[in-house]
Write a protein that holds these residues in place. Sequence first.
Motif, PDB file in Angstrom:
ATOM      1  N   ILE A 120      10.315 -12.690   0.349  1.00  0.00           N
ATOM      2  CA  ILE A 120      10.246 -11.395   1.038  1.00  0.00           C
ATOM      3  C   ILE A 120       8.777 -11.095   1.292  1.00  0.00           C
ATOM      4  CG2 ILE A 120      10.690  -8.898   0.865  1.00  0.00           C
ATOM      5  CD1 ILE A 120      12.795  -9.612  -1.338  1.00  0.00           C
ATOM      6  N   HIS A 178      -6.788  -2.671  -1.918  1.00  0.00           N
ATOM      7  CA  HIS A 178      -5.493  -3.350  -1.987  1.00  0.00           C
ATOM      8  C   HIS A 178      -5.555  -4.674  -1.245  1.00  0.00           C
ATOM      9  CE1 HIS A 178      -3.366   0.356  -3.377  1.00  0.00           C
ATOM     10  NE2 HIS A 178      -4.384   0.917  -2.748  1.00  0.00           N
ATOM     11  N   ASN A 179      -6.449  -4.748  -0.276  1.00  0.00           N
ATOM     12  CA  ASN A 179      -6.520  -5.971   0.516  1.00  0.00           C
ATOM     13  C   ASN A 179      -7.873  -6.048   1.215  1.00  0.00           C
ATOM     14  OD1 ASN A 179      -6.108  -8.179   2.145  1.00  0.00           O
ATOM     15  ND2 ASN A 179      -3.949  -7.666   2.484  1.00  0.00           N
ATOM     16  N   LEU A 237       0.842  -1.199   0.000  1.00  0.00           N
ATOM     17  CA  LEU A 237       0.000   0.000   0.000  1.00  0.00           C
ATOM     18  C   LEU A 237       0.880   1.254   0.000  1.00  0.00           C
ATOM     19  CD1 LEU A 237      -2.755   1.448   0.347  1.00  0.00           C
ATOM     20  CD2 LEU A 237      -2.487   1.142   2.815  1.00  0.00           C
ATOM     21  N   GLY A 282      12.663  -9.014  10.399  1.00  0.00           N
ATOM     22  CA  GLY A 282      12.661  -7.544  10.472  1.00  0.00           C
ATOM     23  C   GLY A 282      12.180  -6.947   9.168  1.00  0.00           C
ATOM     24  N   PHE A 283      12.032  -5.625   9.182  1.00  0.00           N
ATOM     25  CA  PHE A 283      11.626  -4.903   7.975  1.00  0.00           C
ATOM     26  C   PHE A 283      12.819  -4.090   7.518  1.00  0.00           C
ATOM     27  CE2 PHE A 283       9.706  -1.789   5.273  1.00  0.00           C
ATOM     28  CZ  PHE A 283       8.653  -2.469   4.678  1.00  0.00           C
ATOM     29  N   ASN A 284      13.401  -4.450   6.374  1.00  0.00           N
ATOM     30  CA  ASN A 284      14.650  -3.826   5.964  1.00  0.00           C
ATOM     31  C   ASN A 284      14.660  -3.657   4.442  1.00  0.00           C
ATOM     32  OD1 ASN A 284      17.413  -3.496   5.177  1.00  0.00           O
ATOM     33  ND2 ASN A 284      17.986  -4.138   7.251  1.00  0.00           N
ATOM     34  N   GLN A 342      -1.929 -14.578   4.796  1.00  0.00           N
ATOM     35  CA  GLN A 342      -2.091 -14.285   3.358  1.00  0.00           C
ATOM     36  C   GLN A 342      -0.913 -14.775   2.539  1.00  0.00           C
ATOM     37  OE1 GLN A 342      -2.251 -10.071   2.442  1.00  0.00           O
ATOM     38  NE2 GLN A 342      -1.932 -10.429   0.266  1.00  0.00           N
ATOM     39  N   LYS A 343       0.294 -14.657   3.099  1.00  0.00           N
ATOM     40  CA  LYS A 343       1.495 -14.873   2.292  1.00  0.00           C
ATOM     41  C   LYS A 343       1.901 -16.344   2.189  1.00  0.00           C
ATOM     42  CE  LYS A 343       1.831 -10.499   1.467  1.00  0.00           C
ATOM     43  NZ  LYS A 343       1.609  -9.927   0.137  1.00  0.00           N
ATOM     44  N   SER A 345      16.104  -6.056   1.293  1.00  0.00           N
ATOM     45  CA  SER A 345      15.099  -6.582   0.357  1.00  0.00           C
ATOM     46  C   SER A 345      15.555  -6.362  -1.095  1.00  0.00           C
ATOM     47  CB  SER A 345      13.725  -5.955   0.606  1.00  0.00           C
ATOM     48  OG  SER A 345      13.642  -4.650   0.078  1.00  0.00           O
ATOM     49  N   ASN A 383       6.339  -7.903  -5.221  1.00  0.00           N
ATOM     50  CA  ASN A 383       7.665  -8.541  -5.213  1.00  0.00           C
ATOM     51  C   ASN A 383       7.942  -9.346  -6.477  1.00  0.00           C
ATOM     52  OD1 ASN A 383       8.733  -7.576  -2.748  1.00  0.00           O
ATOM     53  ND2 ASN A 383       7.332  -8.940  -1.650  1.00  0.00           N
ATOM     54  N   GLU A 407      -3.564 -12.934  -3.401  1.00  0.00           N
ATOM     55  CA  GLU A 407      -2.652 -11.799  -3.623  1.00  0.00           C
ATOM     56  C   GLU A 407      -3.335 -10.797  -4.552  1.00  0.00           C
ATOM     57  OE1 GLU A 407      -0.290  -9.877  -2.266  1.00  0.00           O
ATOM     58  OE2 GLU A 407       0.898 -11.702  -2.051  1.00  0.00           O
ATOM     59  N   PRO A 408      -3.820  -9.701  -3.972  1.00  0.00           N
ATOM     60  CA  PRO A 408      -4.540  -8.709  -4.788  1.00  0.00           C
ATOM     61  C   PRO A 408      -3.736  -8.259  -6.014  1.00  0.00           C
ATOM     62  CG  PRO A 408      -4.856  -8.261  -2.470  1.00  0.00           C
ATOM     63  CD  PRO A 408      -3.867  -9.387  -2.548  1.00  0.00           C
ATOM     64  N   CYS A 409      -2.468  -7.993  -5.850  1.00  0.00           N
ATOM     65  CA  CYS A 409      -1.593  -7.760  -7.010  1.00  0.00           C
ATOM     66  C   CYS A 409      -0.257  -8.449  -6.733  1.00  0.00           C
ATOM     67  CB  CYS A 409      -1.371  -6.266  -7.264  1.00  0.00           C
ATOM     68  SG  CYS A 409      -0.193  -5.998  -8.597  1.00  0.00           S
ATOM     69  N   GLY A 410       0.426  -7.972  -5.702  1.00  0.00           N
ATOM     70  CA  GLY A 410       1.777  -8.468  -5.429  1.00  0.00           C
ATOM     71  C   GLY A 410       2.765  -7.574  -6.160  1.00  0.00           C
ATOM     72  N   GLY A 452      11.350 -11.252   6.522  1.00  0.00           N
ATOM     73  CA  GLY A 452       9.977 -10.874   6.850  1.00  0.00           C
ATOM     74  C   GLY A 452       9.807 -10.566   8.313  1.00  0.00           C
TER      75      GLY A 452
HETATM   76  N1  LIG Z   1      10.453  -7.481   5.817  1.00  0.00           N
HETATM   77  C1  LIG Z   1      10.462  -6.636   4.803  1.00  0.00           C
HETATM   78  N2  LIG Z   1      11.514  -5.822   4.600  1.00  0.00           N
HETATM   79  C2  LIG Z   1      11.524  -4.946   3.573  1.00  0.00           C
HETATM   80  N3  LIG Z   1      10.530  -4.809   2.690  1.00  0.00           N
HETATM   81  C3  LIG Z   1       9.456  -5.597   2.851  1.00  0.00           C
HETATM   82  C4  LIG Z   1       9.359  -6.536   3.903  1.00  0.00           C
HETATM   83  N4  LIG Z   1       8.162  -7.159   3.821  1.00  0.00           N
HETATM   84  C5  LIG Z   1       7.545  -6.638   2.755  1.00  0.00           C
HETATM   85  N5  LIG Z   1       8.328  -5.693   2.177  1.00  0.00           N
HETATM   86  C6  LIG Z   1       8.024  -4.859   1.017  1.00  0.00           C
HETATM   87  O1  LIG Z   1       6.654  -4.481   1.118  1.00  0.00           O
HETATM   88  C7  LIG Z   1       6.058  -4.547  -0.168  1.00  0.00           C
HETATM   89  C8  LIG Z   1       5.051  -5.660  -0.152  1.00  0.00           C
HETATM   90  O2  LIG Z   1       4.226  -5.505  -1.206  1.00  0.00           O
HETATM   91  P1  LIG Z   1       3.165  -6.610  -1.668  1.00  0.00           P
HETATM   92  O3  LIG Z   1       2.437  -6.028  -2.787  1.00  0.00           O
HETATM   93  O4  LIG Z   1       3.882  -7.852  -1.976  1.00  0.00           O
HETATM   94  O5  LIG Z   1       2.292  -6.930  -0.418  1.00  0.00           O
HETATM   95  P2  LIG Z   1       1.224  -6.303   0.608  1.00  0.00           P
HETATM   96  O6  LIG Z   1       0.476  -7.502   1.013  1.00  0.00           O
HETATM   97  O7  LIG Z   1       1.873  -5.538   1.666  1.00  0.00           O
HETATM   98  O8  LIG Z   1       0.310  -5.283  -0.200  1.00  0.00           O
HETATM   99  C9  LIG Z   1      -1.090  -5.221  -0.532  1.00  0.00           C
HETATM  100  O9  LIG Z   1      -1.180  -4.086  -1.409  1.00  0.00           O
HETATM  101  C10 LIG Z   1      -0.348  -4.204  -2.552  1.00  0.00           C
HETATM  102  C11 LIG Z   1      -0.442  -2.910  -3.308  1.00  0.00           C
HETATM  103  O10 LIG Z   1      -1.624  -2.775  -3.978  1.00  0.00           O
HETATM  104  C12 LIG Z   1      -0.710  -5.402  -3.375  1.00  0.00           C
HETATM  105  O11 LIG Z   1       0.252  -5.543  -4.400  1.00  0.00           O
HETATM  106  C13 LIG Z   1      -0.721  -6.663  -2.513  1.00  0.00           C
HETATM  107  O12 LIG Z   1      -1.177  -7.757  -3.269  1.00  0.00           O
HETATM  108  C14 LIG Z   1      -1.589  -6.438  -1.300  1.00  0.00           C
HETATM  109  O13 LIG Z   1      -1.603  -7.579  -0.461  1.00  0.00           O
HETATM  110  C15 LIG Z   1       7.181  -4.783  -1.134  1.00  0.00           C
HETATM  111  O14 LIG Z   1       7.746  -3.567  -1.521  1.00  0.00           O
HETATM  112  C16 LIG Z   1       8.171  -5.572  -0.288  1.00  0.00           C
HETATM  113  O15 LIG Z   1       9.463  -5.514  -0.764  1.00  0.00           O
END
Ligand SMILES: Nc1ncnc2c1ncn2[C@@H]1O[C@H](COP(=O)(O)OP(=O)(O)O[C@H]2O[C@H](CO)[C@@H](O)[C@H](O)[C@H]2O)[C@@H](O)[C@H]1O
Length: 623
Positions: free
Chosen positions: A435, A289-290, A132, A491-493, A441-442, A497, A519, A514-517, A465
């Motif tokens: 990632i 988005h979700n 998002l 962690g979130f980094n 969901q994942k 990533s 990664n 996965e609404p879009c995804g 993650g």
């Molecule tokens: N531990 C970590 N460290 C660093 N970066 C991390 C991380 N965990 C996640 N990220 C980053 O967060 C983003 C995740 O995006 P995604 O679209 O895959 O999933 P998310 O479910 O959050 O989004 C929701 O919204 C988006 C946008 O519409 C949709 O694509 C998706 O399907 C929907 O679930 C990516 O940029 C990824 O690299």
Amino acid sequence: MAAALRVSCSPVAARGSAKPSPLDPAICQPTAVGLSCWKRRACGPLFARRRCVAERSKEDPPVPVLAETEDEKTQPDGDAEVSVSSAAVIDNREEEEEAEGTEEEEQPQTRLTYNIVFVTAEAAPYSKTGGLGDVCGSLPIALATRGHRVMVVSPRYLNGDSDKNFANAVDVGRRIKIPCFGGEQEVTFFHEYRAGVDWVFVDHFCYHRDGNPYGDRYGAFGDNQFRFTLLCYAACEAPLVLPLGGYIYGQNCLFLVNDWHASLVPVLLGAKYRPYGVYKDARSILVIHNLAHQGVEAATTYQNLGLPSEWYGALEWVFPPWARTHALDKGEAVNILKGAIVTADRIVTVSQGYSWEITTVEGGHGLNELLSSRKSVLNGITNGIDVDDWDPASDKFIPFHYSIDDLSGKAQCKAALQKELGLAIRPDCPLIGFIGRLDYQKGTDLIKLALPELLQDDIQFIMLGSGDPDTEDWMRSAESTYREKFRGWVGFNVSISHRITAGCDILLMPSRFEPCGLNQLYAMRYGTVPVVHCTGGLRDTVEDFHPFAEEGSGQGSGWTFSPLSKDSMLGALTMAIETFREHKSSWEGLMKRGMSRDFTWDSAAAQYEQIFEWVFVDPPYVG
Ligand SMILES: Nc1ncnc2c1ncn2[C@@H]1O[C@H](COP(=O)(O)OP(=O)(O)O[C@H]2O[C@H](CO)[C@@H](O)[C@H](O)[C@H]2O)[C@@H](O)[C@H]1O
């Protein structure tokens, strides 16, 4: 469904209500900022924009603040304070426009332009926990580049670490009081003009705390409904009261409300503004988005939202009997996302596949019937990605750069990643990455289940993650069990990533839905081959590998598997691993086809523009 019908039959709310609230638009001076003002002139976007601004300044005096604070009322120079910060903003804006002006020839052209107001809980780089944030950080820029006037309204989260993200945002000097949760809440606005977009941050002490936008290590914040109610009220006021670059956006704008956090906006437009003639020509589009997160709270919280009682049906939600906690539980709740599904003028999901899935029992999270009833205004547009941030030829987070014409840097990135993680540096050993948020969901439970079998093969696996504490613990323990082959980075980094995306050979995404995804899109751009569950946006964006297609030169950019089971996931991974090991030229074809795909925001933005045109064809929702 019953609730939806009830809503559409309800009278126009609050008309004739005896005592207007402090946010009552009846006391607001309507403006005449028209869509036509932003129509593209033959002379090009920048000229058109300046000219429109000039026209508007003659026609429309700025709208007064609806509920000024005592400070402002007693402060004679309150306006001067505003104009100081506005002046700073104008300067910045003109510098950017001058810089852009040199490339005016290359600006994409659109027929109509709009005053667009994004409302979102996250916008990168200011705030991000997932996709998002990425989307609301880059789609607004793409739309601004195409000539629209774009504002993004999100909270000003301060937690120590994040404060620096808001360092360039200045206090606009406007304060409003929001009537909700049994009192009046004062919020202020901060503003930064960057990349052609007005980034507006709503400030209130409830956004200043440790943790991420939604919670901390103890779980979700208990007052999220309050925090995002403030966001929605503030977002409705922002176009009327903020003189950004010297000029308000005005009433005739288009709200893009993202997920449940912003979903009160269309309800407020219908319940608290249109009955008083304000925002009567504005429109709202809900972007989902979700669907899994809906902002459901006990029905008793409805009275906190500051909405007229006759609008209860818009948010009314009744849990099915099996989901109730005890025999006396009537399952009554309010569902904020449902409110927007009912009242928004159109609905967009972030891929076409997902726009269909949410109308099914399996993918609808209880809202499928309601969404099916709105099919005529429901569309899917696949997200783009920020191709500047995510560019293997210039990425600031990766140690070596590469492109489709010279892939040697990718092998170096792989070796550097193996070294950084303390794994054996082996070019021939397939390196698989994951990632994402550690969430149901994942599909991380499937990785857990499959890992012992997968690691019998000669492979390496890195998982990045954060989220579910049990999965985090499992990652740590798997790392000690499989020291030679597995790394679990909890962690979130963002920087790691990028290095995982560049250094891995394969990216695994076993998402349940996965609404879009994003990664898988990043992976393909970096020549990393995705292996994904065949669902939603993953199915739409990853084309299955066919080695014999195209007269033997091959087709496709990865593998999709279905059903979501350990065996089918392992089957797809085995094919990917064998292709990597045994069929080098096929592998290179897979990488290059992925790298040559167009994931820029520009094509998605053009599709959004089509929806913008459609949304103004029908009258807006009035209740
Ligand atoms: N531990 C970590 N460290 C660093 N970066 C991390 C991380 N965990 C996640 N990220 C980053 O967060 C983003 C995740 O995006 P995604 O679209 O895959 O999933 P998310 O479910 O959050 O989004 C929701 O919204 C988006 C946008 O519409 C949709 O694509 C998706 O399907 C929907 O679930 C990516 O940029 C990824 O690299």
